[in-house]
Design a protein around this motif. Sequence first.
Motif, mmCIF file in Angstrom:
data_model
loop_
_atom_site.group_PDB
_atom_site.id
_atom_site.type_symbol
_atom_site.label_atom_id
_atom_site.label_comp_id
_atom_site.label_asym_id
_atom_site.label_seq_id
_atom_site.Cartn_x
_atom_site.Cartn_y
_atom_site.Cartn_z
ATOM 1 N N MET A 199 -8.194 -20.936 -2.515
ATOM 2 C CA MET A 199 -7.525 -20.571 -1.271
ATOM 3 C C MET A 199 -7.654 -19.070 -0.978
ATOM 4 S SD MET A 199 -3.676 -21.574 0.091
ATOM 5 C CE MET A 199 -3.597 -22.980 -0.963
ATOM 6 N N HIS B 126 3.449 -19.862 5.311
ATOM 7 C CA HIS B 126 2.395 -20.647 5.954
ATOM 8 C C HIS B 126 2.874 -21.225 7.280
ATOM 9 C CE1 HIS B 126 -0.814 -20.634 3.009
ATOM 10 N NE2 HIS B 126 0.041 -20.902 2.045
ATOM 11 N N GLY C 76 -3.135 -24.593 4.543
ATOM 12 C CA GLY C 76 -2.469 -24.086 3.345
ATOM 13 C C GLY C 76 -1.059 -24.628 3.211
#
Length: 107
Positions: free
Chosen positions: A13, A71, A90
């Motif tokens: 990520m 997020h 995410g």
Amino acid sequence: MFAQTMVDHHTRMMAEHASVLSMPAATDSGSALVGPLSQMLDTLENTPRAEFDAAYKRGQIAAHEEALKVHNAYATKGSNAAVREKAKAGGLVTRKHLDKARKLPGA
């Protein structure tokens, strides 16, 4: 197993976020730990073995709850469309991690 999954997902990520933001990817995932996260790691490293599982679980839940807030906030209010999409994706992964963290052994 849970911890290795976290390392793998977070490394991937961070690289993806770096590519969207046109910045170099961090080669040392520990370098991203500052402030409260660094303090949480220090505390965990000094936790007696008998209390480790419960402390690790609490830390994972707290960190993933906070990450989910970040997020979700950027996914709805962020100024960069590409990053908003990464934040949405995410958030979905973070939700799965949070659900798994809540099922870890420990108090």
